[in-house]
Motif scaffolding. Structure first.
Motif, PDB file in Angstrom:
ATOM      1  N   GLU A  81     -43.894 -12.518  13.276  1.00 26.15           N
ATOM      2  CA  GLU A  81     -42.932 -13.618  13.189  1.00 26.15           C
ATOM      3  C   GLU A  81     -43.577 -15.068  12.819  1.00 26.15           C
ATOM      4  O   GLU A  81     -44.737 -15.283  13.279  1.00 26.15           O
ATOM      5  N   CYS A 136     -46.107 -17.130  14.959  1.00 19.05           N
ATOM      6  CA  CYS A 136     -45.495 -17.369  16.079  1.00 19.05           C
ATOM      7  C   CYS A 136     -45.565 -16.430  17.403  1.00 19.05           C
ATOM      8  O   CYS A 136     -45.341 -16.615  18.387  1.00 19.05           O
ATOM      9  N   ASN A 137     -46.083 -15.223  17.214  1.00 17.90           N
ATOM     10  CA  ASN A 137     -45.803 -14.066  18.015  1.00 17.90           C
ATOM     11  C   ASN A 137     -47.523 -13.410  18.329  1.00 17.90           C
ATOM     12  O   ASN A 137     -47.507 -12.074  18.167  1.00 17.90           O
ATOM     13  N   ASP A 140     -48.243 -10.439  20.707  1.00 14.10           N
ATOM     14  CA  ASP A 140     -47.726  -9.118  20.166  1.00 14.10           C
ATOM     15  C   ASP A 140     -48.604  -8.045  19.288  1.00 14.10           C
ATOM     16  O   ASP A 140     -48.559  -6.887  18.900  1.00 14.10           O
TER      17      ASP A 140
ATOM     18  N   ARG B  46     -40.355 -17.104  23.504  1.00  8.81           N
ATOM     19  CA  ARG B  46     -40.490 -16.587  22.056  1.00  8.81           C
ATOM     20  C   ARG B  46     -40.015 -17.647  21.226  1.00  8.81           C
ATOM     21  O   ARG B  46     -38.908 -17.944  21.076  1.00  8.81           O
ATOM     22  N   LEU B  47     -40.939 -18.260  20.849  1.00  6.79           N
ATOM     23  CA  LEU B  47     -41.040 -19.523  19.733  1.00  6.79           C
ATOM     24  C   LEU B  47     -39.845 -19.398  18.684  1.00  6.79           C
ATOM     25  O   LEU B  47     -38.932 -19.979  18.634  1.00  6.79           O
ATOM     26  N   ILE B  48     -39.723 -18.114  18.149  1.00  6.07           N
ATOM     27  CA  ILE B  48     -39.014 -17.997  17.039  1.00  6.07           C
ATOM     28  C   ILE B  48     -37.397 -17.877  17.510  1.00  6.07           C
ATOM     29  O   ILE B  48     -36.446 -18.540  16.806  1.00  6.07           O
ATOM     30  N   MET B  51     -36.570 -21.469  18.693  1.00  5.31           N
ATOM     31  CA  MET B  51     -36.094 -22.421  17.266  1.00  5.31           C
ATOM     32  C   MET B  51     -34.785 -21.861  16.965  1.00  5.31           C
ATOM     33  O   MET B  51     -34.040 -22.771  16.249  1.00  5.31           O
TER      34      MET B  51
END
Lengths: 165, 85
Positions: A81, A136-137, A140, B46-48, B51
């Motif tokens: 992400e 962003c992840n 993971d 979870r940032l995504i 947002m």
């Protein structure tokens, strides 16, 4: 969401995330925004762009085009992400100077144009056009490695990411 | 379980920077955190996803905390929201 074939492929090789535009890679410490400079959101790289089109850093799905068109998020086929943010504090331009070339949920290929921006307009508002890109992840994945570069274009790989075993 | 709500006052809404700072803050706690509107909540770590909520000024944001440190997490979140959003 994606097929087991894609998953199988991604296990065997590192995932590449490329530069989102043509320009020069700069040190994170030169980003005039602490959140990006200190990689608060996740592993971060930054490009000083030399042209006006921001492209997909990976093949995948556009998750979000920000209402103000100054940023987008994309999820790669391997579920990396990524946030691409055009300029610093450009949320305040309220969409002026940006044009989205795709829609949310579109499937795109690495290198496809996503957003066009007017660098002269952004600069005329005394804002920086630096483009931070964030994974962003990170948690993971097994490992997220940044690759240093100087001159970059959309063929230049800036992250190498290992899937969890 | 602890639930808090907050009406966003920042005219820019929850954009990338505050979303990231909030996710970072919440990730320090062990409890699960769901965040969003009354009807649509996502994993607040979870940032995504946070947002993507694209919450704007005037929207009421709900956060639901569940786990051993839920009280401390909810207090920290409320303090962050009041000073940043």
């Amino acid at each position: 969401m994606f097929g087991s074939f894609a998953k199988m492929l991604s296990k065997n090789k590192d995932i590449a995330v490329n530069a989102p535009c043509k320009g020069k890679m700069i040190d994170n410490s030169d980003i005039p925004d602490e959140t990006f400079a200190d990689s608060i959101l996740g592993p971060t790289v930054a490009i000083m762009p030399s042209d006006n089109t921001v492209c997909a850093p990976v093949s995948g799905k556009i998750i979000q085009l920000f209402r103000t068109k100054h940023a987008f998020t994309i999820c790669s086929q391997e579920n990396v992400e990524i946030l691409v943010h055009i300029g610093i504090n450009t949320v305040d331009l309220n969409g002026q100077g940006f044009e989205a070339l795709v829609n949310e949920n579109d499937e795109v290929k690495q290198g496809d144009p996503i957003i066009k921006f007017d660098a002269d307009f952004i600069k005329s508002k005394n804002l920086s056009t630096i483009i931070p890109m964030v994974i962003c992840n990170e948690s993971d994945f097994e490992q997220v490695n940044k690759i240093n570069a100087d001159d970059v274009d959309t063929h230049t790989q800036l992250f190498s990411i290992q899937a969890k075993k | 379980m602890v639930e808090i709500s907050y009406v966003i006052t920042d005219p820019r809404g929850i954009h990338a920077r505050p979303a990231g700072q909030l996710v970072k803050l919440l990730s320090k706690y062990k409890c699960s955190v769901q965040m969003g509107t009354k009807e649509n909540k996502v994993d607040a770590k979870r940032l995504i996803a946070v947002m993507k909520l694209a919450l704007a000024q005037g929207n009421e944001l709900f956060l639901v905390f569940d786990g051993e440190d839920e009280k401390a997490a909810s207090e920290a979140a409320l303090e962050f929201l009041k000073s940043n959003l």
